[in-house]
Design a protein around this motif. Structure first.
Motif, mmCIF file in Angstrom:
data_model
loop_
_atom_site.group_PDB
_atom_site.id
_atom_site.type_symbol
_atom_site.label_atom_id
_atom_site.label_comp_id
_atom_site.label_asym_id
_atom_site.label_seq_id
_atom_site.Cartn_x
_atom_site.Cartn_y
_atom_site.Cartn_z
ATOM 1 N N ALA A 83 1.365 -5.891 5.851
ATOM 2 C CA ALA A 83 -0.046 -6.004 5.475
ATOM 3 C C ALA A 83 -0.608 -7.363 5.871
ATOM 4 O O ALA A 83 -1.739 -7.467 6.377
ATOM 5 N N LEU A 102 -2.759 2.149 -8.999
ATOM 6 C CA LEU A 102 -3.253 1.805 -7.670
ATOM 7 C C LEU A 102 -4.707 1.356 -7.746
ATOM 8 O O LEU A 102 -5.462 1.813 -8.598
ATOM 9 N N ARG A 142 0.861 -1.179 0.000
ATOM 10 C CA ARG A 142 0.000 0.000 0.000
ATOM 11 C C ARG A 142 0.901 1.233 0.000
ATOM 12 O O ARG A 142 1.840 1.328 0.798
ATOM 13 N N GLY A 163 -3.534 4.035 -1.907
ATOM 14 C CA GLY A 163 -4.192 2.846 -2.424
ATOM 15 C C GLY A 163 -3.272 1.644 -2.458
ATOM 16 O O GLY A 163 -2.083 1.733 -2.123
ATOM 17 N N SER A 164 -3.838 0.520 -2.855
ATOM 18 C CA SER A 164 -3.083 -0.732 -2.956
ATOM 19 C C SER A 164 -2.289 -0.749 -4.255
ATOM 20 O O SER A 164 -2.835 -0.460 -5.320
#
Length: 240
Positions: free
Chosen positions: A212, A172, A143, A156-157
Motif C-alpha cells: 500500500a 473495515l 486492505r 475496505g481498509s
C-alpha cells in the motif's frame, strides 16, 4: 511505632505490591487482550516486584548512599530510624513509571519486533505465528476483502480485528460492497463496518502495508510528472 509482626507484614506488602502495580499498568496501557491466567499474572507480578525493588534500591544507593548488603536490611530502608511513608510512595510511583514503560513497549509491538529479529537470525519457520494464523495474517494487512455467508463481498481498509482465540471480528473503513445481483462495487456511505465471525466465510488480503505504501508512492510520483522530469534533467545536466 509499628510492632514487629505488623512491620514484617507491611514490609512484605511493600516488596510485593510494586510488581502487581507495574504489571497492571502495563496490561492496561499496552491493551493486552490475551486472556491471562491468574497464575501467569501472579508469576509475572512477582518477577516484576523483584525487578522493581532491585532497581529502586540500586537508585536509592546511588543517590542517597543507602546500601543494602543483606535481605533483612531492606526493612531499614523503610523503617529506620522510623517509618518513612514518603519512601514507600516513591517506590509505588516508581512502580507505575515502570508500568508505563512496559505499556509503551507493548504498544510499540517491541516483543513482535524482537521475535522477528530472532527468527531472522535463528533458522525457524517464518510461517509460524505466536498466537494464530488469523492474527498473524492480518498483522501486515492494509486492505482486505471479506466474503459473507450471504454471498456479498466487502472491500475496505483494515481498521480493527479480534485476536488470540476470541470470536472472529473485523472492522473495515471506506467499505465498498458488491451484493448478489449488483454490477460492480458500490460505496454505501458508511464510515466503519463491523463483521462478526459467524457471518464471515472468507477473508482475503488485497494489499499489505508495504504494498500500500509503495502504491501510494507510485501514485504521488505519477501526479507530479513535472517534478520527475525536472529531477531527470537535473541529473543529466550534472552528468554532462
Amino acid at each position: 511505632m509499628l510492632t514487629g509482626s505488623v512491620q514484617n507484614l507491611f514490609l512484605a506488602l511493600v516488596v510485593v505490591v510494586p510488581g502487581f502495580i507495574a504489571t497492571q499498568v502495563t496490561i492496561s496501557l499496552g491493551v493486552v487482550r490475551t486472556n491471562l491466567s491468574k497464575w501467569r499474572i501472579l508469576i509475572t507480578s512477582l518477577a516484576a516486584s523483584l525487578f522493581v525493588v532491585t532497581v529502586f534500591l540500586w537508585i536509592l544507593e546511588a543517590m542517597a548512599g543507602t546500601a543494602v548488603t543483606q535481605p533483612q536490611e531492606i526493612g531499614d530502608v523503610f523503617f529506620t530510624p522510623e517509618f518513612r511513608p514518603l519512601r514507600v510512595l516513591q517506590l509505588l510511583t516508581f512502580s507505575g513509571v515502570i508500568g508505563v514503560f512496559g505499556g509503551a513497549a507493548l504498544a510499540a509491538d517491541l516483543p513482535e519486533r524482537a521475535r522477528s529479529c530472532l527468527w531472522s537470525i535463528v533458522p525457524s519457520s517464518s510461517q509460524r505465528n505466536f498466537h494464530e494464523p488469523w492474527e498473524g495474517t492480518l498483522n501486515e494487512a492494509a486492505r482486505v476483502q471479506i466474503i459473507k455467508s450471504d454471498g456479498s463481498i466487502a472491500v475496505g481498509s483494515l481498521y480493527k480485528w479480534s485476536d488470540d482465540g476470541k470470536q472472529l471480528q473485523i472492522a473495515l473503513k471506506n467499505v465498498e460492497w458488491r451484493k448478489p445481483g449488483m454490477d460492480g462495487f458500490k460505496d454505501m456511505g458508511t464510515d466503519i463496518e463491523l463483521f462478526l465471525g459467524d457471518d464471515i466465510e472468507q477473508v482475503s488480503v488485497i494489499d499489505t502495508r508495504e504494498s500500500a505504501i509503495e502504491r501510494r508512492r507510485e501514485e504521488n510520483e505519477g501526479d507530479n510528472p513535472e517534478k520527475n522530469t525536472s529531477d531527470s534533467n537535473t541529473e543529466e545536466s550534472t552528468e554532462s
